[in-house]
Scaffold this active site. Sequence first.
Site, PDB file in Angstrom:
ATOM      1  N   ARG A  50       0.843  -1.208   0.000  1.00 53.53           N
ATOM      2  CA  ARG A  50       0.000   0.000   0.000  1.00 53.53           C
ATOM      3  C   ARG A  50       0.875   1.254   0.000  1.00 53.53           C
ATOM      4  O   ARG A  50       0.569   2.237  -0.682  1.00 53.53           O
ATOM      5  CB  ARG A  50      -0.945  -0.012   1.200  1.00 53.53           C
ATOM      6  N   LYS A 149      -2.646   6.908   1.079  1.00 52.44           N
ATOM      7  CA  LYS A 149      -2.394   7.211   2.497  1.00 52.44           C
ATOM      8  C   LYS A 149      -1.309   8.286   2.539  1.00 52.44           C
ATOM      9  O   LYS A 149      -0.123   8.002   2.745  1.00 52.44           O
ATOM     10  CB  LYS A 149      -1.980   5.940   3.257  1.00 52.44           C
ATOM     11  N   GLU A 182     -16.397   5.918   5.574  1.00 50.19           N
ATOM     12  CA  GLU A 182     -15.513   5.391   6.623  1.00 50.19           C
ATOM     13  C   GLU A 182     -15.463   6.355   7.794  1.00 50.19           C
ATOM     14  O   GLU A 182     -16.271   7.287   7.874  1.00 50.19           O
ATOM     15  CB  GLU A 182     -14.110   5.109   6.077  1.00 50.19           C
TER      16      GLU A 182
HETATM   17  N1  PMP Z   1      -9.336   4.653   7.092  1.00 44.47           N
HETATM   18  C1  PMP Z   1      -8.498   5.656   7.379  1.00 44.47           C
HETATM   19  C2  PMP Z   1      -8.845   7.036   6.950  1.00 44.47           C
HETATM   20  C3  PMP Z   1      -7.294   5.393   8.074  1.00 44.47           C
HETATM   21  O1  PMP Z   1      -6.448   6.389   8.344  1.00 44.47           O
HETATM   22  C4  PMP Z   1      -6.999   4.073   8.457  1.00 44.47           C
HETATM   23  C5  PMP Z   1      -5.691   3.751   9.152  1.00 44.47           C
HETATM   24  N2  PMP Z   1      -5.620   4.284  10.446  1.00 44.47           N
HETATM   25  C6  PMP Z   1      -7.934   3.059   8.179  1.00 44.47           C
HETATM   26  C7  PMP Z   1      -9.076   3.384   7.471  1.00 44.47           C
HETATM   27  C8  PMP Z   1      -7.672   1.636   8.577  1.00 44.47           C
HETATM   28  O2  PMP Z   1      -6.647   1.086   7.803  1.00 44.47           O
HETATM   29  P1  PMP Z   1      -5.697  -0.071   8.364  1.00 44.47           P
HETATM   30  O3  PMP Z   1      -6.606  -1.199   8.733  1.00 44.47           O
HETATM   31  O4  PMP Z   1      -4.810  -0.405   7.222  1.00 44.47           O
HETATM   32  O5  PMP Z   1      -4.989   0.484   9.543  1.00 44.47           O
END
Ligand code: PMP
Length: 292
Positions: A50, A149, A182
Amino acid sequence: MLIYIDGEFLPKSEAKVSVFDHGLLYGDGVFEGIRSYNGRVFKLDEHLERLYDSAKSIMLEMPISIETMKETVLETLRRNHLREAYIRLIVTRGVGDLGLDPDKCPNPCIIIIADKIVLYPQKYYEDGLEIVTVSVRRNYAEAINPRIKSLNYLNNILAKIEGKQAGAEEVLMLNPEGYVVECSGDNIFWIKNGILVTPPVHMGILEGVTRNSVIDLAREAGIRVEERVFTRHDLYIADECFLTGTAAEVIPVVKIDRRAIGDGQPGKITQRLIAAFRQLANSTGTPIYTTD
Ligand code: PMP
């Protein structure tokens, strides 16, 4: 604590970046939040993939290979004698001038911080979280794509500020069309009549590593999973709801916008998935030490 910066391991007080770094000046860069459990890094390959995908999308050429990056993350953990850790991996555009032009930044800067993990209070896993919808929308994919990200987290921070003012630990974010996407730092799932639902990535979410693990675990347990568009109404009338994220793992949600979800207690399927996720996280991953 030893922090990795551009090929060196430096004590915390000496680990510094230039004020001309475009990561600082413009939020121009990418990052990852990764965890290790019991001497193993959970889903390290997925996180690195990622990171490299995010970098590719913003045309940031990674200065080292994914294999070297993997070894450097593990070495940072070893130098800090960590087994249970939170790892923050940051790649900034690097030092440039005061203009926006990324071509003026020839050398991206790599930073790896590995620290002891601070866990969410146990009460949230037992009693569940209460979340509220905020007015700040998740960004358009055409503006700042939520799939990247990036170091530019102001969208999420503005949502978090609004949530804190309302007394909520986490917030529900809608996309510009008004569909649920989300939370400020977590992905969202809900269950109705035994079917697990979460938004598809193209709607403008970060494709969470925890999200993908939970989808796999649910399918392995024979639970039907649908990635589809939905509204807040669907959430209000759901039987169960939970969030996923590297720091939070799987965390139940019992109230959304003051409406109790199901019977207002963490749901049965949610509890099963919490247990399945913990089992997976504690038994798999890339070993940090050769003796493991
Ligand atoms: N959505 C956002 C906006 C995030 O910043 C994150 C990570 N903190 C997630 C979802 C979850 O992703 P992950 O399971 O890869 O930590």
